[in-house]
Write a protein that holds these residues in place. Structure first.
Motif, PDB file in Angstrom:
ATOM      1  N   ARG A 153      48.107  51.261  59.871  1.00  0.00           N
ATOM      2  CA  ARG A 153      46.802  51.520  59.246  1.00  0.00           C
ATOM      3  C   ARG A 153      47.040  52.172  57.886  1.00  0.00           C
ATOM      4  NH1 ARG A 153      43.840  55.288  62.279  1.00  0.00           N
ATOM      5  NH2 ARG A 153      41.846  54.267  61.882  1.00  0.00           N
ATOM      6  N   ILE A 154      46.500  51.555  56.836  1.00  0.00           N
ATOM      7  CA  ILE A 154      46.794  52.061  55.493  1.00  0.00           C
ATOM      8  C   ILE A 154      45.530  52.116  54.618  1.00  0.00           C
ATOM      9  CG2 ILE A 154      49.173  51.206  55.585  1.00  0.00           C
ATOM     10  CD1 ILE A 154      46.940  49.426  53.195  1.00  0.00           C
ATOM     11  N   GLY A 155      45.629  52.935  53.589  1.00  0.00           N
ATOM     12  CA  GLY A 155      44.643  52.950  52.516  1.00  0.00           C
ATOM     13  C   GLY A 155      45.395  52.904  51.201  1.00  0.00           C
ATOM     14  N   PHE A 156      44.701  52.536  50.139  1.00  0.00           N
ATOM     15  CA  PHE A 156      45.320  52.499  48.816  1.00  0.00           C
ATOM     16  C   PHE A 156      44.804  53.655  47.971  1.00  0.00           C
ATOM     17  CE2 PHE A 156      45.346  47.909  49.948  1.00  0.00           C
ATOM     18  CZ  PHE A 156      46.718  47.723  49.942  1.00  0.00           C
ATOM     19  N   ARG A 157      45.736  54.365  47.316  1.00  0.00           N
ATOM     20  CA  ARG A 157      45.324  55.378  46.341  1.00  0.00           C
ATOM     21  C   ARG A 157      45.203  54.682  44.982  1.00  0.00           C
ATOM     22  NH1 ARG A 157      47.410  61.055  47.317  1.00  0.00           N
ATOM     23  NH2 ARG A 157      49.453  60.055  47.413  1.00  0.00           N
ATOM     24  N   LEU A 158      44.072  54.893  44.319  1.00  0.00           N
ATOM     25  CA  LEU A 158      43.810  54.284  43.020  1.00  0.00           C
ATOM     26  C   LEU A 158      43.869  55.326  41.919  1.00  0.00           C
ATOM     27  CD1 LEU A 158      40.819  51.878  43.776  1.00  0.00           C
ATOM     28  CD2 LEU A 158      43.263  51.542  44.166  1.00  0.00           C
ATOM     29  N   SER A 159      44.181  54.866  40.718  1.00  0.00           N
ATOM     30  CA  SER A 159      44.184  55.743  39.550  1.00  0.00           C
ATOM     31  C   SER A 159      43.848  54.908  38.319  1.00  0.00           C
ATOM     32  CB  SER A 159      45.548  56.420  39.382  1.00  0.00           C
ATOM     33  OG  SER A 159      46.566  55.456  39.154  1.00  0.00           O
ATOM     34  N   GLY A 160      43.801  55.555  37.167  1.00  0.00           N
ATOM     35  CA  GLY A 160      43.501  54.838  35.930  1.00  0.00           C
ATOM     36  C   GLY A 160      42.038  54.523  35.745  1.00  0.00           C
ATOM     37  N   PHE A 161      41.158  55.335  36.327  1.00  0.00           N
ATOM     38  CA  PHE A 161      39.719  55.132  36.178  1.00  0.00           C
ATOM     39  C   PHE A 161      39.292  55.388  34.734  1.00  0.00           C
ATOM     40  CE2 PHE A 161      40.499  56.695  40.510  1.00  0.00           C
ATOM     41  CZ  PHE A 161      40.001  55.624  41.236  1.00  0.00           C
ATOM     42  N   TYR A 162      38.132  54.851  34.399  1.00  0.00           N
ATOM     43  CA  TYR A 162      37.593  55.052  33.055  1.00  0.00           C
ATOM     44  C   TYR A 162      36.416  56.011  33.101  1.00  0.00           C
ATOM     45  CZ  TYR A 162      40.516  51.468  30.961  1.00  0.00           C
ATOM     46  OH  TYR A 162      41.598  50.770  30.492  1.00  0.00           O
TER      47      TYR A 162
END
Length: 478
Positions: A153-162
């Motif tokens: 079971r996984i989730g993705f960490r996101l970055s680089g938002f505007y």
């Protein structure tokens, strides 16, 4: 003596109850050594409810995870579990200990910056969600899942938002502009990561901007709709931590301190810090540069109110983020640490010596070191309390620095110069309040073979109101 700025901390009744028991604190120091961290875990409940109330006010599905890295005691983890929180773990040791404490795997999430094989193996075997930051982690989790013949079971960490046309940097996570192509190629159009079961999104932002968190959440909600069009259901979006709290009683004191720090660095007033350290400010050619690198200890919008502003934020089509999350049937999660530990702990230490240095400054040496009250902040900007052994009516104010036991010139417990009503004696007790969140343990080390500070859990519930040694439990024995 100079007219130094004061920074009066917010305190709780339990702290003053203990500070009134000087003989008891002496006994605790004699038994456990100096310094000691004392925790009142029940204080977490009010902090938790400040968030819980807001989520329920909006009618949202939610889950709050306590960020374990903020404090290493088992006592606060037990309290978080009792209140219904999950636990955010950042290492194999944190994760393993939580399992051994009986916390259900589904109530644990793994967000570690580095996820080694043993951590991944244990998380996959137990079915906890792993938040993945990069392709290498995807490959490792896929390999472990294949070896165990099970889904991970996984989730993705996101970055680089505007935000306001500026791209927000973070060293964590997949770039928000790149991850859609990555997911389509590897989760939809191929079976490269067929054992990774997608559950949700996560983000980590540096700083404490409500607007940046709102924009990041809005972009995650939009991305979840894009994934849904490709057959991937987003069950949760986790906004991480960094939710502000307030340490100080008076905004005016905070403003005055900031003004005097700038004046001191530019030479307009006498130094108010050791060696006239600017705590982020510096003087170049009679000009002031930089910014304060300390935590913003005064904040008018905190905890639940901070969260409410994020959830109330309206996207370009005038829909609130709370309404959009509800319509998409997405559970909102968060991982506060510091703010859940507001008013939970104090650190007490014994005075070892007093001396005047070659500049005429009084140095008060304590039986502790700088790592035992250290975070990423440039200084801990709260006035401490001194518990004098001898009661004297005469006030003889004195300016002092508190120094530590490491053989380093820079071992200052507080870089601020502090005005005390009179000079402490050897054996007097100094109390630093509200230290449970990140201050006690985050950088604590045992150089010189000094032992780590003992962590005590205090239960105030007593039949006769008398406080005794037996009411303090060593967290190591829980």
């Amino acid at each position: 003596m100079s007219n130094l700025p004061t920074l009066t901390p917010i305190t709780s009744p339990w702290m003053h109850e203990l500070m009134a028991e000087k003989s008891l604190l002496d006994k605790l120091l004699s038994k456990y050594g100096s310094p000691i961290n004392i925790h009142h875990a029940d204080s977490m409940e009010e902090n938790y409810k400040s968030y819980q109330t807001v989520f329920e006010e909006f009618g949202l599905k939610y889950k709050i995870f306590f960020a374990r890295k903020a404090n290493k005691t088992k006592g606060v983890v037990h309290k978080a579990q009792e209140l219904g929180m999950g636990i955010d773990t950042a290492s194999l040791q944190e994760y393993t200990q939580c399992l051994e404490m009986g916390i259900a795997p589904e109530d644990l999430i793994v967000t570690a910056a580095v996820k080694n094989t043993k951590l991944v193996e244990k998380a996959v075997a137990n079915g906890s969600v792993l938040i993945l930051d990069n392709v290498d982690e995807c490959e490792l989790v896929q390999q472990v899942a294949a070896e165990q013949n099970r889904k991970a079971r996984i989730g993705f960490r996101l970055s680089g938002f505007y935000c306001n046309e500026k791209k927000l940097y973070s060293r964590f996570g997949f770039d928000v502009l790149d991850i859609h192509k990555f997911i389509i190629e590897n989760f939809v159009e191929s079976k490269r990561f067929d054992l990774l079961e997608y559950k949700g999104l996560h983000f980590h932002l540096n700083g404490y901007s409500i607007e940046e968190r709102s924009m990041a959440l809005n972009q995650c909600l939009s991305f979840s709709q894009l994934l849904s069009n490709n057959g991937l259901k987003t069950e949760f979006i986790d906004i991480g931590g960094g939710i502000l709290m307030n340490y100080l009683k008076y905004e005016t004191e905070w403003d005055h301190f900031n003004e005097q720090l700038r004046n001191a660095v530019t030479g307009k007033v006498d130094p108010i810090t050791f060696g006239n350290q600017g705590l982020g400010f510096e003087r170049l050619d009679d000009n002031l540069y930089g910014e304060l690198k300390a935590y913003p200890f005064w904040n008018p919008v905190t905890k639940g109110d901070f969260l409410r502003e994020i959830l109330s934020y309206k996207n370009p089509v005038e829909e609130s983020l709370a309404s959009l999350a509800s319509n998409l049937n997405i559970e909102l999660r968060m991982e506060p640490g510091r703010s859940l530990l507001d008013q939970v702990g104090i650190t007490i230490a014994k005075v070892a010596f007093r001396k005047q240095d070659s500049l005429g400054d009084w140095l008060i040496g304590l039986e502790m070191n700088m790592t035992q009250m250290l975070s990423g902040s440039s200084d801990f900007l709260l006035d401490p309390f001194v518990l004098y052994q001898q009661e004297e009516e005469e006030i003889q104010p004195v300016d002092v620095f508190f120094t530590g036991a490491y053989c380093l010139e820079r071992d200052l417990l507080l870089k601020r110069k502090i005005t005390l009503p009179r000079l402490p004696e050897v054996g007097d007790i100094v109390v630093f309040v509200n230290t449970a969140g990140y201050m006690m343990h985050f950088f604590e080390s045992s150089a010189h073979l000094f032992p780590l500070a003992t962590n005590l859990i205090w239960n105030r519930t007593t039949e006769d109101g008398k406080i005794e040694l037996a009411h303090f439990q060593n967290d190591a024995n829980l």
